[in-house]
Design an enzyme around this catalytic site. Structure first.
Site, PDB file in Angstrom:
ATOM      1  N   HIS A  58       0.816  -1.256  -0.057  1.00 30.44           N
ATOM      2  CA  HIS A  58      -0.116  -0.159  -0.045  1.00 30.44           C
ATOM      3  C   HIS A  58       1.010   1.414   0.027  1.00 30.44           C
ATOM      4  CE1 HIS A  58       0.465  -0.138   4.488  1.00 30.44           C
ATOM      5  NE2 HIS A  58       0.456   1.288   4.422  1.00 30.44           N
ATOM      6  N   SER A 116       4.708   2.577   7.899  1.00 34.76           N
ATOM      7  CA  SER A 116       4.389   1.226   7.232  1.00 34.76           C
ATOM      8  C   SER A 116       5.658   0.995   6.319  1.00 34.76           C
ATOM      9  CB  SER A 116       3.046   1.815   6.198  1.00 34.76           C
ATOM     10  OG  SER A 116       1.859   1.787   6.784  1.00 34.76           O
ATOM     11  N   ASP A 141       0.014  -7.513   1.410  1.00 34.68           N
ATOM     12  CA  ASP A 141       0.411  -6.165   1.702  1.00 34.68           C
ATOM     13  C   ASP A 141       1.975  -6.270   1.674  1.00 34.68           C
ATOM     14  OD1 ASP A 141       0.184  -3.533   1.707  1.00 34.68           O
ATOM     15  OD2 ASP A 141      -0.124  -3.496   3.886  1.00 34.68           O
TER      16      ASP A 141
END
Length: 454
Positions: free
Chosen positions: A109, A213, A139
């Site tokens: 993402h 992230s 992911d």
């Protein structure tokens, strides 16, 4: 930012002391009873050069179908959909996992739909990164940079983690630059959170925020135990519940992305669910950890290995299985063809079977997973033996991008940009990457046509 100096002065006055900054610094002990004070600084100094900042830019394309009455009112030249391109920029983190080849792991993402990906090292060097491959369901994305004197972080065995182990998170929260936080492993095998399709998360209370992230979660040896990927918080901020993808899953996925440029999803061939206490007792098991098998698919790897409906899978390669979701995520990311050992409970007795995992066949999918322009369509493989073989459009939602593009229920997709697509797997490969234009070859009734999407 409010200064802390008045607080220090007030404290000194209340104690009747006169302290200079030098006196305060000199007064801090470096050791107690001959023992050095604990510090994470050596671990951080060793690992932090292997954590990178990632900045991406690109254009997000949105398509909105124009209602039929408006198209009728404005005449035949009115387009079927409104297409908008909006530039975007985003920040994230990544981890160098191979210094010689320049491989960097991050989240899917973080780089999704990006046209340009820039990687910045701790020493300030910048590199334009190439996307080797990615996997939206887990992911994970693998990048590659061309640089010398890189520092890689070694991967730990995440199956050896225990709740209560110390953890260190390094990333780029809110674009501030490299930041270090610490905590413990709060839980293992977290699933059912609806964050990703395949979930087997490490939960930690080390502070993780937006921008973390793709960053590193480390143990006290400076080894990578997970890739930070999500937080649970009411306003997108840290409340002490963060999630990381385990290093063993990352390793399996990375090996596939390097070898094939994509993930070869593995499948066991069972359906089942979570184990409840009542269900466990009914099948002669006195614990509530494991994955219950409802059904074994004919011809599957599970059937060939001797797994039966009613079995309770309690371990994978000697490591405990806590839930069906954990088992599903681990199996799916291991790669087709891999051989694993599963511990079972059958009729209250333990047994072990060896399974050679097969590759999952994509037989039905929401088209949005394959390409945003096809959002609203449900696709499936054509019937076995049918000629020509292709991808059947099973349903098309009204006023969806797929409907605006001209797709209809019953259409058979035979190819994309002159690439033959006999099944969903072929179609997924043909749609992968950036395309200025999609020319989709359709068989409709007894005629052949092309839908051109820009």
């Amino acid at each position: 930012m409010r200064s802390t100096r008045p607080v220090v002065c007030a404290l000194a006055l209340s104690l009747g002391l006169v302290l200079s900054p030098i006196t305060v610094q000199a007064a801090l002990p470096l050791a107690v009873d001959g023992q050095a004070l604990p510090s994470l600084a050596p671990i951080v100094a060793q690992a932090s050069p292997g954590v990178v900042n990632i900045s991406v830019s690109g254009k997000k394309v949105t398509r909105q179908a124009i209602p039929e009455p408006f198209r009728f009112f404005f005449g035949p030249n009115m387009p079927n959909e409104q297409v908008q391109e909006r530039p975007f920029q985003a920040l994230g983190s990544g981890v160098i996992v191979d210094a010689d080849k320049g491989y960097v792991i991050t989240n899917h993402h973080v780089i999704d739909e990006a046209d340009d990906i820039m990687v910045t090292l701790k020493d300030g060097r910048e590199f334009k990164a190439k996307l080797v491959g990615d996997d939206s369901q887990s992911d994970i994305a693998l990048l590659q940079i061309d640089g010398k004197d890189l520092t890689a972080i070694p991967l730990a065995n995440s199956d050896a983690l225990q709740v209560g182990d110390f953890a260190i998170a390094i990333g780029n929260p809110f674009g501030l630059g490299q930041t270090v936080t610490s905590g413990i492993i709060s839980a293992l095998g977290r699933s059912g959170l609806n964050i990703e399709n395949l979930e087997n998360f490490i939960q930690t209370d080390a502070a993780i925020n937006s921008g973390n992230s793709g960053g590193a979660l480390l143990n006290l040896k400076g080894e990578l135990i997970g890739i930070n990927t999500a937080i649970l918080g009411p306003n997108g901020g840290n409340i002490g519940i963060g999630f990381a993808i385990p290093a063993n899953m990352v390793k399996n996925l990375m090996e596939q992305l390097v070898k094939y440029g994509e993930v070869r999803r593995a499948i066991l061939g069972i359906s089942g669910g979570e184990l409840t206490s009542d269900l466990a007792k009914t099948f002669g098991y006195d614990k509530q950890k494991g994955a219950f098998v409802n059904q074994v698919m004919p011809g599957s790897a599970a059937e060939e290995a001797g797994i039966e409906a009613g079995d309770i899978i309690v371990s994978l390669d000697g490591n405990p299985v806590g839930s069906f979701g954990e088992l599903r995520a681990k199996i799916a990311t291991m790669g087709a063809g891999k051989q694993v050992k599963l511990g079972l409970i059958r009729d209250g007795k333990e047994r072990t079977v060896t399974v050679t995992l097969k590759q999952a066949d994509l037989t039905e999918a929401k088209a949005s997973v394959l390409h945003s322009a096809l959002d609203g369509a449900t696709l499936t493989d054509s019937e076995p033996g049918s000629k020509p073989a292709g991808v059947l459009v099973k349903e098309v939602a009204e006023n969806s991008p797929a409907a605006a593009a001209g797709l209809r229920k019953g259409d058979l997709i035979l190819g994309v940009n002159r690439v033959r697509t006999e099944n969903l797997d072929d179609l997924r490969k043909a749609l992968k990457g950036k395309h200025k234009l999609l020319a989709i070859n359709i068989k409709r009734d007894n005629s052949s046509l092309y839908l051109v999407l820009r």
